[in-house]
Design a protein around this motif. Structure first.
Motif, PDB file in Angstrom:
ATOM      1  N   GLY A   1       0.830  -1.201   0.000  1.00 44.84           N
ATOM      2  CA  GLY A   1       0.000   0.000   0.000  1.00 44.84           C
ATOM      3  C   GLY A   1       0.858   1.242   0.000  1.00 44.84           C
ATOM      4  N   SER A   2       0.173   2.389  -0.038  1.00 49.22           N
ATOM      5  CA  SER A   2       0.934   3.631   0.023  1.00 49.22           C
ATOM      6  C   SER A   2       0.138   4.676   0.787  1.00 49.22           C
ATOM      7  N   VAL A   3       0.859   5.636   1.313  1.00 52.23           N
ATOM      8  CA  VAL A   3       0.245   6.674   2.126  1.00 52.23           C
ATOM      9  C   VAL A   3       0.474   8.014   1.429  1.00 52.23           C
ATOM     10  N   TYR A   4      -0.479   8.929   1.580  1.00 54.81           N
ATOM     11  CA  TYR A   4      -0.371  10.280   1.003  1.00 54.81           C
ATOM     12  C   TYR A   4      -0.037  10.222  -0.484  1.00 54.81           C
ATOM     13  N   SER A   5      -0.883   9.593  -1.237  1.00 53.77           N
ATOM     14  CA  SER A   5      -0.762   9.498  -2.695  1.00 53.77           C
ATOM     15  C   SER A   5       0.644   9.117  -3.147  1.00 53.77           C
ATOM     16  N   GLY A   6       1.132   8.030  -2.624  1.00 54.51           N
ATOM     17  CA  GLY A   6       2.397   7.502  -3.138  1.00 54.51           C
ATOM     18  C   GLY A   6       3.623   8.169  -2.556  1.00 54.51           C
ATOM     19  N   MET A   7       3.453   9.000  -1.540  1.00 47.71           N
ATOM     20  CA  MET A   7       4.613   9.627  -0.926  1.00 47.71           C
ATOM     21  C   MET A   7       5.391   8.600  -0.114  1.00 47.71           C
ATOM     22  N   TYR A   8       4.624   7.706   0.463  1.00 44.81           N
ATOM     23  CA  TYR A   8       5.242   6.742   1.360  1.00 44.81           C
ATOM     24  C   TYR A   8       4.742   5.361   0.989  1.00 44.81           C
ATOM     25  N   LEU A   9       5.637   4.461   0.661  1.00 49.99           N
ATOM     26  CA  LEU A   9       5.246   3.154   0.148  1.00 49.99           C
ATOM     27  C   LEU A   9       5.480   2.064   1.181  1.00 49.99           C
ATOM     28  N   VAL A  10       4.529   1.165   1.263  1.00 50.03           N
ATOM     29  CA  VAL A  10       4.735  -0.007   2.102  1.00 50.03           C
ATOM     30  C   VAL A  10       4.582  -1.239   1.221  1.00 50.03           C
ATOM     31  N   ASP A  11       5.649  -1.961   1.041  1.00 51.88           N
ATOM     32  CA  ASP A  11       5.576  -3.217   0.297  1.00 51.88           C
ATOM     33  C   ASP A  11       6.620  -4.170   0.872  1.00 51.88           C
ATOM     34  N   ASN A  12       6.632  -5.378   0.385  1.00 56.14           N
ATOM     35  CA  ASN A  12       7.580  -6.361   0.930  1.00 56.14           C
ATOM     36  C   ASN A  12       9.011  -5.893   0.777  1.00 56.14           C
ATOM     37  N   TYR A  13       9.252  -5.178  -0.320  1.00 58.26           N
ATOM     38  CA  TYR A  13      10.593  -4.658  -0.549  1.00 58.26           C
ATOM     39  C   TYR A  13      11.030  -3.780   0.621  1.00 58.26           C
ATOM     40  N   ALA A  14      10.166  -2.802   0.941  1.00 58.26           N
ATOM     41  CA  ALA A  14      10.502  -1.896   2.034  1.00 58.26           C
ATOM     42  C   ALA A  14      10.578  -2.646   3.358  1.00 58.26           C
ATOM     43  N   THR A  15       9.628  -3.553   3.568  1.00 55.72           N
ATOM     44  CA  THR A  15       9.590  -4.263   4.846  1.00 55.72           C
ATOM     45  C   THR A  15      10.845  -5.097   5.044  1.00 55.72           C
ATOM     46  N   PHE A  16      11.276  -5.730   3.969  1.00 56.73           N
ATOM     47  CA  PHE A  16      12.503  -6.532   4.070  1.00 56.73           C
ATOM     48  C   PHE A  16      13.680  -5.665   4.488  1.00 56.73           C
TER      49      PHE A  16
ATOM     50  N   GLY B   1      18.205  -9.145 -10.471  1.00 54.69           N
ATOM     51  CA  GLY B   1      19.267  -8.288  -9.942  1.00 54.69           C
ATOM     52  C   GLY B   1      18.915  -7.757  -8.571  1.00 54.69           C
ATOM     53  N   ILE B   2      17.664  -7.288  -8.448  1.00 50.78           N
ATOM     54  CA  ILE B   2      17.227  -6.764  -7.148  1.00 50.78           C
ATOM     55  C   ILE B   2      17.308  -7.843  -6.089  1.00 50.78           C
ATOM     56  N   LYS B   3      16.893  -9.025  -6.490  1.00 48.41           N
ATOM     57  CA  LYS B   3      16.956 -10.160  -5.569  1.00 48.41           C
ATOM     58  C   LYS B   3      18.395 -10.387  -5.110  1.00 48.41           C
ATOM     59  N   GLY B   4      19.310 -10.363  -6.075  1.00 46.13           N
ATOM     60  CA  GLY B   4      20.720 -10.574  -5.733  1.00 46.13           C
ATOM     61  C   GLY B   4      21.213  -9.521  -4.763  1.00 46.13           C
ATOM     62  N   VAL B   5      20.848  -8.244  -5.030  1.00 47.97           N
ATOM     63  CA  VAL B   5      21.296  -7.161  -4.151  1.00 47.97           C
ATOM     64  C   VAL B   5      20.776  -7.376  -2.738  1.00 47.97           C
ATOM     65  N   MET B   6      19.467  -7.696  -2.640  1.00 50.25           N
ATOM     66  CA  MET B   6      18.884  -7.830  -1.308  1.00 50.25           C
ATOM     67  C   MET B   6      19.497  -9.006  -0.569  1.00 50.25           C
ATOM     68  N   PHE B   7      19.677 -10.095  -1.288  1.00 48.38           N
ATOM     69  CA  PHE B   7      20.274 -11.281  -0.668  1.00 48.38           C
ATOM     70  C   PHE B   7      21.669 -10.949  -0.150  1.00 48.38           C
ATOM     71  N   TYR B   8      22.446 -10.317  -1.022  1.00 46.25           N
ATOM     72  CA  TYR B   8      23.832 -10.045  -0.641  1.00 46.25           C
ATOM     73  C   TYR B   8      23.891  -9.033   0.487  1.00 46.25           C
ATOM     74  N   ALA B   9      23.035  -7.991   0.377  1.00 43.21           N
ATOM     75  CA  ALA B   9      23.058  -6.966   1.411  1.00 43.21           C
ATOM     76  C   ALA B   9      22.727  -7.573   2.765  1.00 43.21           C
ATOM     77  N   PHE B  10      21.773  -8.489   2.779  1.00 45.28           N
ATOM     78  CA  PHE B  10      21.369  -9.099   4.043  1.00 45.28           C
ATOM     79  C   PHE B  10      22.537  -9.848   4.678  1.00 45.28           C
ATOM     80  N   LEU B  11      23.206 -10.649   3.885  1.00 42.99           N
ATOM     81  CA  LEU B  11      24.270 -11.418   4.511  1.00 42.99           C
ATOM     82  C   LEU B  11      25.510 -10.578   4.749  1.00 42.99           C
TER      83      LEU B  11
END
Lengths: 475, 645
Positions: free
Chosen positions: A59-74, A317-327
């Motif tokens: 979802g998003s708040v204030y017309s897309g100013m603030y986004l909540v998705d799995n990407y952000a939550t991760f 690519g995004i997946k790779g970045v997130m995976f690598y960043a996490f570890l």
């Protein structure tokens, strides 16, 4: 639901926690301030629990100013876990130093800044989060205010960071000027529909420089060894981990969501940046004799590896970045926590003083070893899997980059193993055993276990990251 | 209830000894008794679950047709341009693996119990138990593996443990050498296996055993007959070394340098049968390629005969048993090669009991005689060591093939299937091997346990921890064969490949002849070694056929041949490559290293610590990227330089 503010609840909780620690610190007697660390840990764990509850929310708040998705939550979970580990690892350090109230609350506000960055849906929010984080870090970097090195690092950081912020802001304003929108996804649609203009390219250059500074990509990395060395070690750890991860989060958001329309213009540049960063980071790490500087250069090199994932601007690519960043978070925190604790005991950051650490504290030595081998990408540790994911995305079209990554990984083994050699082969000058206090031991064991487990069994994390990367394109 | 639980949590069986290993290594090592307790306890619990799981499998006939498989995704490999490969870790339970699971854990439990007495006072007591636990964990993992990669990992772990355990007395040069020999020999062959596995993945796109067997059955959709032959032979190379088949059997007799419980556990009952087990598991692959089947059968029969002819002249008790193991493994391979999973696995099952029993008996003897190993120097032990001797005699009856002991039924089964398959030469070889087996084993028994006592020996019976396993295993050696008698062949209903085969008619001819052969072997040993007190005839025989005797005693000089090959070929080419390495490879590496260091130092100079310089570099960087953008992008150059808006 344009104004569903419940989507902001974890940020509100974090802000409340920061304020609570500040107030508690002021009203409580000096002797009780040692408890602030634990309050911070428990509070942050609570926020992490709430954040896990957000998994799957889109979802998003204030017309897309603030986004909540799995990407952000991760990403938020990554920052929170990093913050918890940093606090656990720095309790004793801060207790020796004093000023717990300011330290912990500032650290919480820095985390809040990162979380805002991960969820930023427009340029203003992005910049706000970035500045909240940066200013908090400036305070933290010169926290040892009686020590000239720390203050020098703080001044360097404040000047260079504001310079980079200025450049970044200039880039953002150029893009706003050309597209008439500050919403990231909206900009993406406009950019894709309109012909490319030189001013837009200039804006992209500025963005690359601004974000490159934050993730210490070469040639914008010059500040990081000095600042890393001068800053209190736990702060260095958080700077290397949190600040970098948050900047990566927003870098991906901007480049993959707002600028995919001109992907072919920036892909090669990002690839070259990644290659140069990998080369310089690894080569300059070789002659270092201070553990913090070594880790600083190694983290520059790691940033190079992570940038590789941006080159293709795809879900993989995004997946790779997130995976690598996490570890990367865990490996780096493990190494820095050892360095912090070692400094507490011996007052030294010299690599040669690590001689015989395996005899003085087997736990610290093995954590350092595992962290370093993981960063070098030795199977079966997590770093190997991470590099594997990153480099498979580019192996088709950017074989030269994969080749650089491979060669430089081999180079990195040299300087990582040099530390291992000192720890395991050399006889200690002073053989008194080092007793590791329990919060530090928790941090060390957690980082090591995560590095081992993800390496052996990457399946679950890989699936989580898949879901997160997928949600990125749903906004 | 509990059976259900054990069936669906069979992964606990390898996990428990693995945990025991970790606990001993990290925590319990300073306390030997605690370590032993954890190790034996973990193993016994694992055995309990294994028994339940086996019971569950054998009472549910559906598992015979459709194995119970459950797996977790381990990782997914997706390379661009290739189909995604999913690799699982999992458990596959069917009668074959359930039988192995029970057998391995059961025998391992008693061997660990035996080791408590045998290794008493050894400085490496705890370490020894940690190795035993790790070994058991790896072997059990191998047994329940549902895919080839997992199996291969366990296979290598087993090899590693074998290395550690053979070289356990690392102060002895011979032990160290034997450990290296075992490891290197197996590694060489494992490379073949690995190539085979890789070939299978590339060809069929799966590592999963069940899926693989389905795809292999229709292999013509995937590949040609030639490739299949190659793959089958590559896969078979691994078992050749692991299960001590000719010509890679050389490591197995030397492996007796390890402590005796190790010989019993690894080199008799469990690890060496891993190769046989793998071939059995992969029988669907071999089945499609008749050439490979013949290769397996001929290798097996030849190894059986070859090793038996060596065993008849050896003098060291464990060495005789070692060659006997090689020979019996040959039997199992022969059975698989003629297409009978039933007979192969049945012999593996009975062999595990009587061979573990005999090794432990030998250990008990060595323990009593302070490691005097030559059977000619023993004699009359039956009076002082009744339990050891009688249990050993039971083992001897079993391996010789005297009905109704275990070995008789399984060996008879192999002879019958060989004969029924029309392999008359192989049958003759196997039957003659049976004669030799009875002979050399009873030669050992008559020399060591009967005859006159030697006054210089002061034997004594071993402690209860060593005797109980002997008695249990002796009971096993007497009875476990009754599962597969021709009258009521329960075994064949459980474990088979393809169609369940019912022997129908009882092959009285084969049965009687194999019993007669066994008795003849024992009688010959009796006349030569017990009746003839001065051993005149033996000496005369050895004198008369001196060259043959020497050939057998020196194991056909195979070790010497390998040594010669090693000295001339390997060392020679090594010298050549050494020069290449020193001048070319090292040159490049050192050059690169030097370059790296120099450039590191060079770049370090840029790091001046001055803020102005940093800011300068930053802006230069911005400039450089802008320039790069212009030239690196596809049309950016024309865009900017040409001024197209």
């Amino acid at each position: 639901m344009p104004f569903d503010t419940s989507l902001l609840s974890i940020e509100m909780l974090t802000a409340a926690l920061g304020l609570a620690v500040l107030i508690l610190g002021i009203i409580s007697p000096a002797s009780a301030k040692k408890g602030l660390g634990w309050i911070t840990v428990i509070g942050l764990l609570g926020v992490s629990g709430a954040a896990i509850g957000f998994w799957g929310t889109q979802g998003s708040v204030y017309s897309g100013m603030y986004l909540v998705d799995n990407y952000a939550t991760f990403w938020k979970l990554t920052f929170l876990v990093a913050a918890v580990l940093v606090v656990l690892g720095s309790m004793r350090y801060v207790d020796n130093l004093g000023g717990q109230t300011e330290y912990y609350s500032t650290l919480i506000f820095a985390t809040l800044g990162m979380m805002v960055m991960a969820s930023a849906g427009d340029f203003i929010t992005l910049f706000m989060g970035l500045e909240l984080m940066t200013i908090s870090f400036i305070i933290l970097v010169c926290f040892r205010k009686n020590e000239s090195k720390s203050v020098e690092a703080g001044i360097k950081y404040i000047l260079l960071a504001s310079m980079s912020s200025a450049v970044l802001l200039y880039g953002l304003s150029l893009i706003y000027g050309l597209t008439g929108s500050i919403n990231i996804y909206e900009v993406g649609r406009i950019v894709a529909m309109n012909p490319v203009s030189p001013a837009l390219i200039l804006g992209v250059v500025m963005l690359l420089a601004g974000f490159g500074f934050k993730i210490s990509a070469v040639p914008f990395h010059m500040w990081s060894p000095d600042v890393y060395e001068g800053a209190p070690t736990p702060v260095t750890a958080f700077l290397a981990v949190g600040s970098k991860a948050a900047s990566l989060a927003i870098l991906l958001r901007v480049f993959v969501a707002a600028l995919p329309g001109i992907w072919e213009h920036w892909a090669m540049v990002v690839a070259i940046l990644a290659g140069v960063t990998i080369i310089v980071g690894n080569l300059v790490a070789i002659p270092q004799d201070n553990i913090k500087r070594l880790l600083a250069y190694s983290s520059i090199a790691q940033a190079g590896y992570i940038l590789v994932g941006l080159v293709t601007a795809t879900e993989a690519g995004i997946k790779g970045v997130m995976f690598y960043a996490f570890l990367y978070v865990f490996a780096t925190l493990g190494a820095f926590t050892v360095a912090t604790y070692f400094y507490n005991i011996t007052g030294s950051d010299k690599i040669k003083d690590y001689a015989g650490l395996s005899q003085r504290s087997p736990l610290m030595a093995v954590v350092m070893l595992v962290a370093m081998l993981s960063m070098a990408g030795i199977p079966p540790l997590a770093g190997f899997v991470g590099k594997f994911y990153l480099f498979t995305t580019i192996v088709d079209n950017y074989l030269w980059l994969a080749f650089i990554g491979l060669i430089m990984s081999m180079v990195s083994v040299y300087y990582y193993l040099r530390v291992a050699l000192v720890m395991y082969r050399d006889e200690p000058a002073d053989s008194t055993p080092i007793k590791v206090s329990s919060p530090v031991a928790i941090t060390l064991v957690v980082t090591m276990l995560v590095t081992l487990i993800i390496g052996v069994y990457p399946g679950p994390l890989s699936e989580v990251v898949n879901a997160a990367a997928h949600s990125f394109f749903l906004q | 209830m509990l059976v259900e639980f054990a069936l669906h949590h069979a992964w606990l069986v390898p996990l428990l000894p693995a945990l025991a290993f970790l606990i001993i290594v990290f925590l319990a090592r300073p306390w030997p008794k605690l370590s032993a307790f954890i190790s034996v306890g973990g193993m016994a619990t694992a055995c309990f679950f294994a028994t339940l799981a086996a019971y569950g499998v054998f009472t549910n006939h559906q598992y015979t047709e459709h194995p119970l498989v459950y797996a977790a995704r381990w990782l997914t490999l997706g390379l661009p341009g290739m189909p995604e490969l999913q690799i699982n870790v999992g458990v596959q339970l069917d009668p074959t693996s359930a039988m192995m699971l029970f057998m391995v854990s059961f025998i391992a439990t008693f061997i660990q119990l035996y080791s408590v007495g045998y290794m008493k006072g050894d400085p490496g007591f705890s370490v020894f138990f940690s190795y035993l636990s790790l070994f058991a964990a790896s072997m059990l993992l191998l047994v329940i593996s549902s895919n080839l990669l997992q199996m291969f990992i366990a296979w290598e772990l087993v090899g590693l443990c074998s290395y550690l355990l053979i070289g356990f007395y690392s102060h002895k040069i011979s032990a160290r050498e034997a450990a290296k020999k075992a490891f290197v020999t197996c590694r060489v062959a494992d490379f073949g296996l690995l190539l085979g596995i890789l070939g299978l993945v590339i060809t069929f796109g799966t590592l999963d055993l069940v899926e693989l067997s389905e795809r292999v059955a229709n292999f013509r959709e995937y590949t040609t007959f030639g490739t299949m032959t190659l793959l089958a032979i590559l896969v078979f190379i691994g078992p050749i070394a692991k299960s001590g088949q000719f010509p890679l059997h050389v490591w197995l007799p030397d492996a007796m340098e390890g402590p005796t419980p190790v010989s019993a556990l690894i080199h008799a009952a469990t690890m060496v049968v891993a190769g046989v087990y793998l071939v059995g598991r992969m029988l669907f692959l071999f089945h499609e390629v008749p050439v490979a089947m013949d290769l397996v059968a001929i290798t097996g029969a030849f190894t059986a005969l070859f090793a038996a002819t060596i065993a008849i002249t050896q003098r060291e008790i464990k060495r005789i048993l070692a060659y006997s193991t090689v020979s019996q493994l040959g039997y199992m391979m022969l059975a698989l090669g003629v297409g009978s999973l039933t007979a192969g696995m049945f012999h593996m099952w009975t062999h595990a009991f009587f061979k573990a029993l005999m090794f432990l008996g030998a250990g008990s003897v060595l323990h009593a005689l302070h490691h005097k190993a030559d059977v000619w120097e023993m004699g009359g032990l039956v009076k002082k060591m009744p339990i050891t001797s009688w249990t050993f005699v039971i083992g001897g009856l079993a391996i010789a093939g005297i009905p109704p002991f275990a070995g008789f039924w399984s060996k008879d089964e192999i002879l019958v299937v060989t004969l029924n398959g029309g392999h008359y030469i192989l049958y003759a070889m196997a039957a003659f091997t049976a004669f030799l087996t009875a002979f050399y084993m009873w030669r050992l028994i008559f020399l060591a346990f009967y005859g006159e006592e030697k006054p210089e020996n002061h034997p004594h019976e071993s402690p209860w921890t060593m005797c109980v396993p002997l008695i249990v295993l002796a009971a096993g050696a007497m009875t476990v064969g009754l599962l597969g008698t021709p009258w009521n062949n329960i075994w064949a209903e459980w474990i088979f490949f393809g169609e369940a085969h019912h022997s129908g008619e009882i092959a009285w001819g084969a049965m009687i002849s194999s019993a007669v052969i066994a008795v003849a072997g024992i009688y010959l040993a009796y006349t030569l070694y017990l009746k003839d007190k001065e051993k005149v005839k033996v000496k005369a025989l050895a004198e008369r056929y001196k060259s043959l005797y020497n050939l057998s005693f020196n194991k056909y000089y195979i070790d010497e041949m390998y040594l010669w090959f090693n000295h001339t070929m390997v060392d020679g080419s090594a010298k050549l490559f050494y020069l290449f390495d020193i001048y070319v490879v090292d040159g490049i590496v050192n050059g690169l290293g030097g370059f790296g260091k120099l450039s590191g130092e060079g770049l370090r100079v840029l790091q001046t610590g001055r803020l102005q310089n940093y800011a300068l570099v930053f802006f230069l960087g911005v400039l450089a990227i802008a320039v790069l953008m212009v030239f690196a992008g596809p049309s950016t150059a024309s865009l900017v330089l040409g001024g197209v808006m």
